[in-house]
Write a protein that holds these residues in place. Structure first.
Motif, PDB file in Angstrom:
ATOM      1  N   LEU A 156      36.555  -6.466  -4.485  1.00 47.75           N
ATOM      2  CA  LEU A 156      35.830  -5.211  -4.275  1.00 47.75           C
ATOM      3  C   LEU A 156      35.437  -4.981  -2.813  1.00 47.75           C
ATOM      4  O   LEU A 156      35.472  -3.832  -2.348  1.00 47.75           O
ATOM      5  N   PRO A 157      35.066  -6.018  -2.038  1.00 47.16           N
ATOM      6  CA  PRO A 157      34.772  -5.763  -0.614  1.00 47.16           C
ATOM      7  C   PRO A 157      35.958  -5.177   0.150  1.00 47.16           C
ATOM      8  O   PRO A 157      35.760  -4.440   1.131  1.00 47.16           O
ATOM      9  N   LEU A 158      37.185  -5.470  -0.290  1.00 41.48           N
ATOM     10  CA  LEU A 158      38.364  -4.921   0.393  1.00 41.48           C
ATOM     11  C   LEU A 158      38.505  -3.421   0.161  1.00 41.48           C
ATOM     12  O   LEU A 158      39.145  -2.726   0.956  1.00 41.48           O
ATOM     13  N   LEU A 159      37.896  -2.914  -0.920  1.00 42.05           N
ATOM     14  CA  LEU A 159      37.996  -1.484  -1.221  1.00 42.05           C
ATOM     15  C   LEU A 159      37.157  -0.647  -0.265  1.00 42.05           C
ATOM     16  O   LEU A 159      37.335   0.565  -0.180  1.00 42.05           O
ATOM     17  N   ASP A 160      36.239  -1.297   0.443  1.00 44.35           N
ATOM     18  CA  ASP A 160      35.428  -0.569   1.420  1.00 44.35           C
ATOM     19  C   ASP A 160      36.193  -0.319   2.718  1.00 44.35           C
ATOM     20  O   ASP A 160      35.722   0.388   3.603  1.00 44.35           O
ATOM     21  N   SER A 195      20.603 -23.392  -8.682  1.00 44.77           N
ATOM     22  CA  SER A 195      21.600 -24.460  -8.763  1.00 44.77           C
ATOM     23  C   SER A 195      22.084 -24.927  -7.393  1.00 44.77           C
ATOM     24  O   SER A 195      22.782 -25.921  -7.292  1.00 44.77           O
ATOM     25  N   GLY A 196      21.754 -24.202  -6.342  1.00 41.41           N
ATOM     26  CA  GLY A 196      22.210 -24.592  -5.014  1.00 41.41           C
ATOM     27  C   GLY A 196      23.692 -24.309  -4.835  1.00 41.41           C
ATOM     28  O   GLY A 196      24.214 -23.299  -5.327  1.00 41.41           O
ATOM     29  N   GLU A 197      24.389 -25.222  -4.164  1.00 38.60           N
ATOM     30  CA  GLU A 197      25.810 -25.000  -3.883  1.00 38.60           C
ATOM     31  C   GLU A 197      26.630 -25.015  -5.176  1.00 38.60           C
ATOM     32  O   GLU A 197      26.492 -25.909  -6.005  1.00 38.60           O
ATOM     33  N   LYS A 198      27.453 -24.010  -5.348  1.00 40.43           N
ATOM     34  CA  LYS A 198      28.340 -23.953  -6.508  1.00 40.43           C
ATOM     35  C   LYS A 198      29.606 -23.207  -6.115  1.00 40.43           C
ATOM     36  O   LYS A 198      29.619 -22.409  -5.172  1.00 40.43           O
ATOM     37  N   PRO A 199      30.690 -23.450  -6.830  1.00 39.45           N
ATOM     38  CA  PRO A 199      31.958 -22.822  -6.455  1.00 39.45           C
ATOM     39  C   PRO A 199      32.015 -21.365  -6.870  1.00 39.45           C
ATOM     40  O   PRO A 199      31.180 -20.882  -7.651  1.00 39.45           O
ATOM     41  N   LEU A 200      33.007 -20.671  -6.345  1.00 40.56           N
ATOM     42  CA  LEU A 200      33.313 -19.332  -6.815  1.00 40.56           C
ATOM     43  C   LEU A 200      33.924 -19.463  -8.200  1.00 40.56           C
ATOM     44  O   LEU A 200      34.953 -20.120  -8.380  1.00 40.56           O
ATOM     45  N   LEU A 201      33.279 -18.848  -9.194  1.00 43.52           N
ATOM     46  CA  LEU A 201      33.735 -18.919 -10.585  1.00 43.52           C
ATOM     47  C   LEU A 201      34.409 -17.616 -10.995  1.00 43.52           C
ATOM     48  O   LEU A 201      34.289 -16.590 -10.320  1.00 43.52           O
ATOM     49  N   SER A 202      35.099 -17.661 -12.118  1.00 40.00           N
ATOM     50  CA  SER A 202      35.917 -16.530 -12.583  1.00 40.00           C
ATOM     51  C   SER A 202      35.166 -15.205 -12.559  1.00 40.00           C
ATOM     52  O   SER A 202      35.693 -14.184 -12.089  1.00 40.00           O
ATOM     53  N   GLN A 203      33.929 -15.183 -13.065  1.00 41.30           N
ATOM     54  CA  GLN A 203      33.191 -13.929 -13.219  1.00 41.30           C
ATOM     55  C   GLN A 203      32.817 -13.294 -11.881  1.00 41.30           C
ATOM     56  O   GLN A 203      32.471 -12.106 -11.828  1.00 41.30           O
ATOM     57  N   ASN A 204      32.908 -14.076 -10.788  1.00 39.10           N
ATOM     58  CA  ASN A 204      32.555 -13.541  -9.469  1.00 39.10           C
ATOM     59  C   ASN A 204      33.765 -13.280  -8.580  1.00 39.10           C
ATOM     60  O   ASN A 204      33.608 -12.874  -7.427  1.00 39.10           O
ATOM     61  N   LEU A 205      34.957 -13.501  -9.099  1.00 38.09           N
ATOM     62  CA  LEU A 205      36.162 -13.365  -8.282  1.00 38.09           C
ATOM     63  C   LEU A 205      36.338 -11.942  -7.768  1.00 38.09           C
ATOM     64  O   LEU A 205      36.578 -11.714  -6.576  1.00 38.09           O
ATOM     65  N   MET A 206      36.234 -10.944  -8.654  1.00 38.70           N
ATOM     66  CA  MET A 206      36.444  -9.549  -8.238  1.00 38.70           C
ATOM     67  C   MET A 206      35.356  -9.100  -7.260  1.00 38.70           C
ATOM     68  O   MET A 206      35.659  -8.494  -6.217  1.00 38.70           O
ATOM     69  N   SER A 207      34.114  -9.415  -7.571  1.00 38.82           N
ATOM     70  CA  SER A 207      33.013  -8.924  -6.729  1.00 38.82           C
ATOM     71  C   SER A 207      33.000  -9.583  -5.356  1.00 38.82           C
ATOM     72  O   SER A 207      32.625  -8.954  -4.361  1.00 38.82           O
ATOM     73  N   ASN A 208      33.422 -10.850  -5.279  1.00 39.73           N
ATOM     74  CA  ASN A 208      33.388 -11.564  -3.998  1.00 39.73           C
ATOM     75  C   ASN A 208      34.641 -11.375  -3.165  1.00 39.73           C
ATOM     76  O   ASN A 208      34.578 -11.354  -1.931  1.00 39.73           O
ATOM     77  N   LYS A 209      35.793 -11.268  -3.806  1.00 43.05           N
ATOM     78  CA  LYS A 209      37.057 -11.303  -3.078  1.00 43.05           C
ATOM     79  C   LYS A 209      37.810  -9.972  -3.060  1.00 43.05           C
ATOM     80  O   LYS A 209      38.586  -9.716  -2.144  1.00 43.05           O
ATOM     81  N   ASN A 258      30.705   1.187  -7.232  1.00 45.10           N
ATOM     82  CA  ASN A 258      31.985   1.573  -6.639  1.00 45.10           C
ATOM     83  C   ASN A 258      32.655   2.613  -7.537  1.00 45.10           C
ATOM     84  O   ASN A 258      32.873   2.374  -8.729  1.00 45.10           O
ATOM     85  N   SER A 259      32.975   3.751  -6.961  1.00 47.98           N
ATOM     86  CA  SER A 259      33.563   4.846  -7.744  1.00 47.98           C
ATOM     87  C   SER A 259      35.085   4.907  -7.620  1.00 47.98           C
ATOM     88  O   SER A 259      35.703   5.892  -8.009  1.00 47.98           O
ATOM     89  N   SER A 260      35.703   3.862  -7.078  1.00 50.02           N
ATOM     90  CA  SER A 260      37.153   3.850  -6.873  1.00 50.02           C
ATOM     91  C   SER A 260      37.907   3.993  -8.195  1.00 50.02           C
ATOM     92  O   SER A 260      37.517   3.415  -9.223  1.00 50.02           O
ATOM     93  N   GLN A 261      38.981   4.751  -8.149  1.00 42.28           N
ATOM     94  CA  GLN A 261      39.863   4.862  -9.301  1.00 42.28           C
ATOM     95  C   GLN A 261      40.848   3.697  -9.291  1.00 42.28           C
ATOM     96  O   GLN A 261      41.252   3.216  -8.238  1.00 42.28           O
ATOM     97  N   ILE A 262      41.216   3.232 -10.481  1.00 44.46           N
ATOM     98  CA  ILE A 262      42.139   2.103 -10.556  1.00 44.46           C
ATOM     99  C   ILE A 262      43.378   2.467 -11.371  1.00 44.46           C
ATOM    100  O   ILE A 262      43.362   3.370 -12.206  1.00 44.46           O
ATOM    101  N   TYR A 263      44.442   1.759 -11.056  1.00 43.03           N
ATOM    102  CA  TYR A 263      45.652   1.793 -11.878  1.00 43.03           C
ATOM    103  C   TYR A 263      45.780   0.405 -12.479  1.00 43.03           C
ATOM    104  O   TYR A 263      45.833  -0.597 -11.757  1.00 43.03           O
TER     105      TYR A 263
END
Length: 518
Positions: A222-226, A206-220, A321-326
């Motif tokens: 989860l990288p912060l948990l590293d 599809s080429g250029e496309k926006p950040l959609l709901s299903q990719n919010l956690m993985s893109n914005k 990712n093995s992080s524990q969540i609350y």
């Protein structure tokens, strides 16, 4: 324009004739009083726009007169004039909520400046805002007509929200109407953009496309948990970008904004679809296929989001990712209070996820309760009510506490809402979904020119209740109404805030990363 009336009170009022003539030459209507008693009576009878009040007068003093005037009209601006520079008198006057404080001798220009600051300011602000928006109107219109990418529409929406909030300080109803028309035009063009491009965003090439709901956690997120610091992810259900902007001044007291983006909510812009996609990291069709026990069909009469924590844990596992969540969904003040009082346990895990439902509850209450309709009669009032809630909420208390901790805070939403004002007829059977901004059913009858229709839901990764189900989405300020009792429902839902369809307000969702510290 209404002439501004000034009441000048001074026991030596005759000596001030040159100043009074100066103000009258500037277009002000100047009334005079020689003592506090006369001033109080004139406030009662003439309702002036501003009072100039001498501190030292025979009879009752300026401060005593001030107290009486404020009892009559607490918001009436009062400018105090005195010969004294004693600190205690200044403090007493300021504590009595004077609007300005001048030391004798005063010259006419000082008085004029004080009047403009305290009374004429609204008119001057309106003139400035009107002039600035007029100069930008054509440029915004060209941007709307030439918008060809998601980023272009983000720019359009940001600019329109900026002017909407600027217009809150304007008293020019004509300019507010022009801005509203321009926003309607933008939403009409935005709907065309979505109709032309939405299907493409689910194709591999599809080429250029926006950040959609299903990719919010993985893109914005989860990288912060590293990184070494803990993350608190706060999702305020149904929070629009303009509402976020209304909350921002209070948040800036405790945080710096590290990043402010807008991502794109999936369709339907409804909690069942958009929020499950966020936490699942998958589109609804994929959730139904991979985790059928965690997906509840649209036509089932029960909560559609009971499995958010499980979906989030599954997403973490898939990402390695093995992080524990609350995880906590905050549904009332009692739960919010408990959270704000127990911050240490809340941030005990690398990722804390909190869901606040108040704004969504406010949106529904506005539809059903006349008193909320009165309090949130338009967009500006809706923002104001949201900010009032936030200022007195346990969420703000929690954010204050978190600002003292070594954490990163994210604030976002799953979708927004739009004020609807145009009923569109649709016919469906009893299994057709009830949402006013989208419908799913197998026997839908509608005008295809009035909707965005999706005859093959799997193409945009949506599940279907029946093998021949179709989705239709309302655009702009439209909402769906059945022919049966059409007038009743058209009137009942007119001018309410709804979600599920296509508009900038629903689909362009704020994502904000905050760093503690002003």
């Amino acid at each position: 324009m209404k002439q501004i009336t000034i009441l000048w009170t001074d026991d030596e009022i005759d000596l001030l004739k040159p100043n009074i003539l100066f103000l009258e030459a500037k277009g002000y209507n100047v009334l005079t009083a020689a003592n506090g008693h006369d001033a109080i009576e004139m406030v009662k009878s003439h309702n002036p726009d501003l009072v100039i009040l001498d501190e030292y007068m025979p009879g009752i003093s300026g401060l005593e007169t001030l107290e009486e005037i404020k009892a009559l009209n607490p918001v009436l601006p009062v400018v105090m004039i005195t010969k004294s520079e004693e600190e205690n008198i200044m403090e007493e006057a300021i504590g009595s909520k004077i609007s300005d404080y001048l030391i004798k001798p005063v010259n006419p220009k000082q008085i004029l400046l004080s009047i403009k600051k305290n009374v004429d300011n609204r008119r001057l602000v309106t003139q400035k805002i009107t002039s600035s928006y007029q100069s930008q109107f054509g440029n915004i219109g060209m941007t709307i007509n030439s918008a060809a990418s998601f980023g272009d529409w983000v720019d359009v929406y940001r600019r329109l929200v900026y002017w909407e909030m600027e217009m809150e300080n304007s008293t020019d109803p004509g300019m507010n109407e022009i801005l509203a028309h321009q926003k309607d035009e933008a939403n009409s063009e935005f709907a065309k953009f979505i109709k032309s491009n939405y299907h493409k965003w689910f194709q591999e090439d599809s080429g250029e496309k926006p950040l959609l709901s299903q990719n919010l956690m993985s893109n914005k997120v989860l990288p912060l948990l590293d990184q070494s610091r803990k993350v608190v992810f706060i999702l305020i259900d149904n929070l629009r970008y303009d509402q976020w902007k209304a909350l921002l001044p209070d948040i800036r007291e405790y945080y710096q904004v590290d990043r402010e983006d807008l991502y794109c909510s999936i369709l339907p812009t409804a909690t069942q679809f958009a929020r499950n996609a966020i936490f699942g990291g998958l589109m609804p069709w994929d959730i139904e296929k991979i985790y059928p026990q965690l997906w509840i069909n649209d036509n089932v009469e029960e909560s559609k989001n009971p499995h958010e924590e499980e979906l989030l844990n599954n997403q973490l596992r898939r990402s390695g990712n093995s992080s524990q969540i609350y995880y906590k969904k905050v549904l009332n003040r009692k739960e919010g209070k408990k959270l704000s009082e127990d911050v240490s346990s809340v941030i005990n895990n690398p990722l804390t996820v909190l869901v606040y439902n108040f704004v969504d509850m406010l949106s529904h209450a506005r539809t059903e309760m006349d008193v909320i309709k009165e309090l949130a009669s338009d967009e500006a009032a809706y923002r104001s009510l949201t900010r009032s809630w936030f200022r007195h909420s346990y969420l703000l208390d929690l954010l204050k506490e978190l600002s003292t901790q070594p954490v990163r805070v994210i604030i976002t939403s799953d979708h927004g809402s739009v004020r609807v004002d145009n009923p569109v007829k649709v016919i469906g059977d009893r299994n057709t979904t009830t949402n006013l901004r989208y419908k799913q059913g197998k026997n839908l009858n509608y005008n295809p020119k009035q909707v965005f229709e999706v005859r093959n839901p799997s193409k945009i990764h949506l599940p279907k209740s029946n093998v021949s189900s179709t989705y239709i989405f309302a655009t702009g300020g439209d909402f769906f109404a059945y022919p049966n009792n059409y007038n009743y429902y058209a009137n009942y839902y007119n001018n309410t805030f709804q979600h599920g369809g296509i508009s900038m307000e629903e689909m362009l969702v704020p994502y904000v990363l905050l760093e503690p510290g002003k």
